[in-house]
Design an enzyme around this catalytic site. Sequence first.
Site, PDB file in Angstrom:
ATOM      1  N   ASP A  36      31.178   6.459  26.569  1.00 45.74           N
ATOM      2  CA  ASP A  36      30.056   5.565  26.876  1.00 45.74           C
ATOM      3  C   ASP A  36      29.568   4.914  25.599  1.00 45.74           C
ATOM      4  O   ASP A  36      30.178   5.055  24.543  1.00 45.74           O
ATOM      5  CB  ASP A  36      28.947   6.314  27.613  1.00 45.74           C
ATOM      6  CG  ASP A  36      28.631   7.624  26.944  1.00 45.74           C
ATOM      7  OD1 ASP A  36      28.490   7.621  25.714  1.00 45.74           O
ATOM      8  OD2 ASP A  36      28.540   8.667  27.640  1.00 45.74           O
ATOM      9  N   LYS A  58      26.660   2.110  30.650  1.00 44.81           N
ATOM     10  CA  LYS A  58      25.992   0.959  31.280  1.00 44.81           C
ATOM     11  C   LYS A  58      26.769  -0.306  30.992  1.00 44.81           C
ATOM     12  O   LYS A  58      27.289  -0.510  29.908  1.00 44.81           O
ATOM     13  CB  LYS A  58      24.586   0.815  30.709  1.00 44.81           C
ATOM     14  CG  LYS A  58      23.637   1.845  31.221  1.00 44.81           C
ATOM     15  CD  LYS A  58      22.200   1.399  30.953  1.00 44.81           C
ATOM     16  CE  LYS A  58      21.256   2.557  31.179  1.00 44.81           C
ATOM     17  NZ  LYS A  58      20.737   3.155  29.966  1.00 44.81           N
ATOM     18  N   MET A 173      15.293   9.897  23.065  1.00 48.43           N
ATOM     19  CA  MET A 173      15.019   9.153  24.298  1.00 48.43           C
ATOM     20  C   MET A 173      13.522   8.947  24.502  1.00 48.43           C
ATOM     21  O   MET A 173      13.041   8.947  25.632  1.00 48.43           O
ATOM     22  CB  MET A 173      15.608   9.902  25.513  1.00 48.43           C
ATOM     23  CG  MET A 173      17.102  10.134  25.398  1.00 48.43           C
ATOM     24  SD  MET A 173      17.772  11.104  26.765  1.00 48.43           S
ATOM     25  CE  MET A 173      17.323  12.762  26.276  1.00 48.43           C
TER      26      MET A 173
HETATM   27  N1  SAH Z   1      23.989  14.063  22.473  1.00 46.40           N
HETATM   28  C1  SAH Z   1      23.286  13.083  21.702  1.00 46.40           C
HETATM   29  C2  SAH Z   1      21.941  12.737  22.322  1.00 46.40           C
HETATM   30  C3  SAH Z   1      22.040  12.090  23.659  1.00 46.40           C
HETATM   31  S1  SAH Z   1      20.494  11.576  24.274  1.00 46.40           S
HETATM   32  C4  SAH Z   1      23.123  13.575  20.280  1.00 46.40           C
HETATM   33  O1  SAH Z   1      23.361  14.750  19.994  1.00 46.40           O
HETATM   34  O2  SAH Z   1      22.800  12.760  19.430  1.00 46.40           O
HETATM   35  C5  SAH Z   1      20.444   9.905  23.727  1.00 46.40           C
HETATM   36  C6  SAH Z   1      19.396   9.732  22.661  1.00 46.40           C
HETATM   37  O3  SAH Z   1      19.913  10.120  21.408  1.00 46.40           O
HETATM   38  C7  SAH Z   1      18.954   8.306  22.443  1.00 46.40           C
HETATM   39  O4  SAH Z   1      17.982   7.905  23.380  1.00 46.40           O
HETATM   40  C8  SAH Z   1      18.372   8.379  21.056  1.00 46.40           C
HETATM   41  O5  SAH Z   1      17.112   8.985  21.072  1.00 46.40           O
HETATM   42  C9  SAH Z   1      19.329   9.353  20.401  1.00 46.40           C
HETATM   43  N2  SAH Z   1      20.393   8.677  19.660  1.00 46.40           N
HETATM   44  C10 SAH Z   1      21.710   8.830  19.809  1.00 46.40           C
HETATM   45  N3  SAH Z   1      22.392   8.104  18.891  1.00 46.40           N
HETATM   46  C11 SAH Z   1      21.464   7.489  18.141  1.00 46.40           C
HETATM   47  C12 SAH Z   1      21.521   6.621  17.025  1.00 46.40           C
HETATM   48  N4  SAH Z   1      22.677   6.228  16.481  1.00 46.40           N
HETATM   49  N5  SAH Z   1      20.353   6.180  16.485  1.00 46.40           N
HETATM   50  C13 SAH Z   1      19.188   6.559  16.999  1.00 46.40           C
HETATM   51  N6  SAH Z   1      19.069   7.372  18.060  1.00 46.40           N
HETATM   52  C14 SAH Z   1      20.197   7.843  18.614  1.00 46.40           C
END
Ligand code: SAH
Length: 518
Positions: A36, A58, A173
């Site tokens: 994704d 999406k 998020m």
């Molecule tokens: N499994 C992922 C999190 C998934 S939830 C992890 O461990 O990072 C998705 C959320 O992760 C987004 O809404 C945001 O808050 C954060 N996120 C993921 N990648 C990001 C990035 N490159 N920059 C900022 N926030 C990020």
Amino acid sequence: MAKGKVYLVGAGPGDPKLITVRGLAALQRADVVVYDRLAGPQLLQQLGPETERIYVGKRPDRHTMKQEEINQLLVDLALQGKTVCRLKGGDPTVFGRVGEEAELLRRHGIEFDIVPGITSAIAVPAYAGIPVTHRDWASSFSIITGHESPDKLDRMIHWDKVTNATGTLLFLMGVAKIGYISEQLMKHGRPADTPVALVRWGTRAEQATLVGTLGDIAAKVAEAGFEPPAVIVVGDVVRQRESLRWMETKPLFGWRVLVTRARAQASELSERIDELGGEPYEFPVIETRLQTEPGAVRKIEEALAEADAYDWVMLTSPNGVEAFFAWLVRTGIDIRRFHRARFAAVGPKTAEALQARGVLAEPLPEKFVAEGLLERVAASLRPGQRALLPRGDLAREVLPRELEARGVEAVELDVYETRMNVPQDDGRLLEMLRAGEIHVVTFTSSSTVTNLLEALHLLGEPLPAELLRDVIVACIGPITARTAAEHGLRVDIEASSSTIGGLVEALQDYRRKPSGAG
Ligand code: SAH
């Protein structure tokens, strides 16, 4: 049929180098990759052309796959005997719903590995210069979802406990709920002047950081129109950013730079862009391979069989060197049979490529075009000598002409051929160009210009030159720049030395100019 296996892999936060070694191995081993948008597009370039890619994120033109459908998809693919890589942003176990996917796999008796990744919760603040713990200010941290509606958030998050914990709070998020989150934290006792940072698209070219306090951050977010995805950091560690900002101060930070040259030659340019804080996106529109045309092949074999009849071997590119030696191997001819020949090289890279194979070339020319080589070796050229010129099929004519004028017989060999290549990137390049997410395009030869425009056309863009109108166009030298201009591109950057080093210098010079903010 034997069941396949599923690797549930964390891709890291976006910078493609932040995947783990094990994750990359799984990605490269897979028959099919399910991904994704949080998994950076560059990682998909590590795949072979046969690997199937399934996007489940999406997309404006299609409905978004529900989690249940994704779970089932993984099962179906594995039941077909496929090795599946489920690539997820960050770490798969941090709000990654990996549990649901793994559970259904287990129920179907399908083997899986969970390959952890670097979570955005920690890495994104780090890229903004914010360590999540600090010896004096934060001895713990909490990673909290900000995803749910306020009443559900209230049930899931024990605001009183969260607030009173001594450590750093990291909300994922949570951008849309920033007002509610900061309110609750203040209501339960965190001072209004507690520092807060939001870091959007951390580790990518779009990385942007907004700093405030619990008291004013919601207003700042609204005012700036600050969009998700972002990590929200609450706590004193945010202050560290003032002295520790590092990524955002690099010379090419914020630029996603298109690298169009052949994959085999791309890495040097990509590495340097990466080192300087830019984000390279490789889209090799050229492919080089050993000559296959029968007439040309015969000529090569005949010429190499007469190795000891040559006084000179003149090489004009690292590609030419590589192909020349590949032909020696292929025809079983020992390099020592060129015992009479002196070797000459156009440009330092060609000389280096020769040296790497144990051959020291004649002194380097001053200019990196064929004329330069000639100036340096002219004194040693004698009428009646024979020179072998192993090169590509698009090489320029100056060198053989000048040699002939001096009475030297020039035997040209097209040792490799250059073909146009349309990289498979699942439409990502077009998408990024249309969204303004490619900031610079680099051209390292005239054929990269013509091939890119043609590739974009083949990919469905009616007006490729028009699409590049707002992209900064950087050319390696005057010849390439002329080709770009002839094809209706506005050339913003023209390196003078026709080398990768020169091009990288020119990129930095342009960026330093006030107008080059990009
Ligand atoms: N499994 C992922 C999190 C998934 S939830 C992890 O461990 O990072 C998705 C959320 O992760 C987004 O809404 C945001 O808050 C954060 N996120 C993921 N990648 C990001 C990035 N490159 N920059 C900022 N926030 C990020």
